[in-house]
Write a protein that holds these residues in place. Structure first.
Motif, PDB file in Angstrom:
ATOM      1  N   ASP A  62     -57.271  85.577  -9.584  1.00 25.88           N
ATOM      2  CA  ASP A  62     -58.703  85.316  -9.638  1.00 25.88           C
ATOM      3  C   ASP A  62     -59.539  86.502 -10.128  1.00 25.88           C
ATOM      4  O   ASP A  62     -60.428  86.975  -9.435  1.00 25.88           O
ATOM      5  CB  ASP A  62     -59.175  84.836  -8.256  1.00 25.88           C
ATOM      6  N   HIS A 113     -61.480  86.335 -12.788  1.00 27.32           N
ATOM      7  CA  HIS A 113     -62.768  85.769 -13.185  1.00 27.32           C
ATOM      8  C   HIS A 113     -63.515  86.673 -14.166  1.00 27.32           C
ATOM      9  O   HIS A 113     -64.737  86.877 -14.034  1.00 27.32           O
ATOM     10  CB  HIS A 113     -63.628  85.436 -11.957  1.00 27.32           C
ATOM     11  N   ASP A 129     -56.901  81.767 -12.643  1.00 29.05           N
ATOM     12  CA  ASP A 129     -58.341  82.051 -12.708  1.00 29.05           C
ATOM     13  C   ASP A 129     -58.543  83.446 -13.283  1.00 29.05           C
ATOM     14  O   ASP A 129     -59.293  84.267 -12.716  1.00 29.05           O
ATOM     15  CB  ASP A 129     -59.009  81.940 -11.312  1.00 29.05           C
ATOM     16  N   HIS A 163     -51.274  78.572  -8.174  1.00 28.86           N
ATOM     17  CA  HIS A 163     -52.663  79.032  -8.076  1.00 28.86           C
ATOM     18  C   HIS A 163     -53.283  78.674  -6.723  1.00 28.86           C
ATOM     19  O   HIS A 163     -53.910  79.511  -6.072  1.00 28.86           O
ATOM     20  CB  HIS A 163     -53.502  78.461  -9.221  1.00 28.86           C
ATOM     21  N   HIS A 188     -56.658  81.534  -5.594  1.00 29.19           N
ATOM     22  CA  HIS A 188     -57.684  80.490  -5.500  1.00 29.19           C
ATOM     23  C   HIS A 188     -58.672  80.646  -4.347  1.00 29.19           C
ATOM     24  O   HIS A 188     -59.857  80.412  -4.539  1.00 29.19           O
ATOM     25  CB  HIS A 188     -57.038  79.097  -5.445  1.00 29.19           C
ATOM     26  N   HIS A 213     -59.600  83.298  -2.808  1.00 26.64           N
ATOM     27  CA  HIS A 213     -60.327  84.568  -2.914  1.00 26.64           C
ATOM     28  C   HIS A 213     -60.252  85.421  -1.643  1.00 26.64           C
ATOM     29  O   HIS A 213     -61.128  86.236  -1.397  1.00 26.64           O
ATOM     30  CB  HIS A 213     -61.791  84.333  -3.310  1.00 26.64           C
TER      31      HIS A 213
HETATM   32 FE   LIG Z   1     -60.863  81.673  -8.360  1.00 27.71          FE
END
Ligand SMILES: [Fe+2]
Ligand SMILES: [Fe+2]
Length: 475
Positions: free
Chosen positions: A207, A209, A251, A350, A416, A418
């Motif tokens: 993640d 991002h 992600d 994920h 996923h 976080h």
């Molecule tokens: Fe995420």
């Protein structure tokens, strides 16, 4: 290359020894005589092999989904559900308690007897008296199962059960209804804690991002400095040097058009530029460390699982990295495998289905929810499926079900949610990676508390886990 050196190289290749530049320079120094000595001296040869295995990461992709897209029809759904049912039924049927199972179609014949049955949960309701009534389906029909609240273990399992999961039931049949004594999950057996004979660490990211205004560039730069050995205590620098594998569980960018008004929260609004920036960051991880990378629901591809590995134009900057191993979501990867060691199996997923289980499984919801990624992972391992409830994720039907946990991994690594958690269940290391994004307005509304900039690490030789922090909890 002179004849002596050529002969030495051939000999090493025959012995499965990788001829590295370091080894070539050693050959020059010791000459053929030294090489022959290596061949005639098993201890020395073993040492050379060990040294090579410790230095050389080995990534073996045991499963990565790679089916060409095609039009799906009704038959694909039927095949898919049958594949899942058959795989999990087989696991359940091997449990000693499930010997001589009957089918729903033959229940009438077992009136007044103790039976065992395997089926998928179609419906679940609580009766007026507080018991649980399950409607179970197998390929021969539908049956009702009553789980009395006084049968504590069975009742607790039934309370946590979700639609579509496949369970085993033992109990008394009166022909129309089964009074459950116990409910069995497919489960995983106790798993031997496999330790690599070689020095080395695996680390787990997720993640990132990249592209989001909330991408935590400062902590990520700190991480990059650490992995390059330019920051941290001597102990932390030593750990960085020993990292052989970097897993990234999806992600990796924030994506574009993932949720309404996302553009207001994007620093980079072009998806190509997001992947380009992401590749620039990952390029800073030393090439000697292998990066195994899977997509997530923010990545630029279908979100139905399994998601294929990164391939195509948009991901070119990433795919050009010399040390990258793109895999599907989910995927099985074996690391540290050599002719002398079977390797450590990692199941990388994920975690898109996780939200469903936080919301719908009482024991997870009431004992920490998103704070306990490890409980979600345990729940899925027990059910031998990454998304046992059909509505917990989107899926692509086919004649196999790659979300079924057919083999028990040594490490189960996810993202996923976080938040980071490291735990273990029956010898399987459970890792929920953290994230590199601060709290978004969406998470704020849902009351999520991300725990960014943490990196779970596993010493493959001892299987000890550590979580490194590169930011503050306020981020
Ligand atoms: Fe995420
Ligand atoms: Fe996600």
């Amino acid at each position: 290359m002179d004849a002596e050196k050529k002969a030495a190289v051939e000999l090493l290749i025959k012995k499965n020894i990788l001829v590295s530049p370091e080894l070539l320079s050693k050959i020059e120094k010791i000459g053929m005589k030294g090489i022959q000595e290596l061949e005639n001296n098993p201890a020395m040869l073993q040492e050379a092999l060990q040294e090579q295995a410790e230095k050389t990461p080995s990534v073996h992709i045991a499963f990565s989904y790679n089916e060409t897209p095609k039009k799906r029809d009704c038959k694909d759904f039927v095949d898919y559900f049958n594949a899942r049912y058959n795989a999990i039924e087989k696991i359940l049927a091997s449990r000693p308690e499930m010997k001589n199972t009957t089918t729903v179609g033959r229940l009438k014949l077992s009136k007044g007897r103790n039976i065992s049955l395997i089926g998928a949960i179609m419906e679940k309701q609580t009766t007026k008296k507080g018991n649980i009534l399950l409607k179970i389906e197998d390929p021969t029909g539908i049956a009702n199962v009553l789980v009395n609240k006084n049968k504590r273990t069975a009742y607790e399992t039934a309370t946590d059960s979700v639609h579509d999961e496949i369970i085993g039931i033992t109990g008394m049949s009166n022909g129309d209804i089964i009074f459950a004594n116990n409910i069995l999950l497919p489960e995983i057996p106790i798993h031997e804690l496999k330790k690599s004979p070689y020095e080395g660490h695996a680390i787990f990211l997720s993640d990132l991002h990249v592209g989001s205004k909330k991408f935590l560039s400062e902590p990520f730069t700190k991480f990059l400095k650490w992995i390059n050995g330019t920051t941290g205590s001597p102990e932390q620098r030593d750990l960085a040097k020993k990292v052989k594998y970097v897993f990234i569980a999806g992600d990796i960018v924030d994506g574009v058009g993932i949720y309404p008004n996302q553009e207001e929260e994007l620093e980079i609004t072009d998806i190509y530029e997001q992947y380009k920036r992401c590749a620039e960051l990952l390029r800073q991880i030393p090439v000697s460390k292998k990066i195994i990378i899977a997509p997530g629901n923010h990545d630029s591809m279908r979100i139905s699982e399994p998601q294929p590995s990164f391939q195509g134009d948009i991901f070119q900057p990433l795919l050009k990295l010399p040390n990258i191993y793109p895999v599907s979501n989910p995927a099985y990867i074996t690391i540290d495998k050599t002719p002398d060691f079977p390797g450590i199996d990692v199941l990388l997923y994920h975690g898109y289905s996780f939200d469903y289980y936080v919301a719908n499984v009482e024991s997870i919801r009431t004992t920490g929810g998103y704070d306990r990624g490890d409980l979600i992972m345990k729940f899925l391992l027990q059910r031998r499926h990454l998304a046992p409830a059909h509505s917990s994720t989107l899926y692509i039907p086919g004649d196999t079900d790659p979300l079924t946990i057919t083999r028990v991994p040594d490490i189960f690594a996810t993202g996923h949610i976080h938040r980071s958690a490291v735990s273990s269940y029956k010898g399987v290391t459970l890792i929920s990676s953290s994230c590199w994004q601060g709290k978004t307005s969406f998470q704020e509304r849902l009351g999520h508390k991300p725990q960014p900039a943490r990196v779970p690490t596993i010493n493959l030789k001892t299987r000890e886990a550590k979580v490194l922090k590169f930011g503050t909890d306020e981020e």
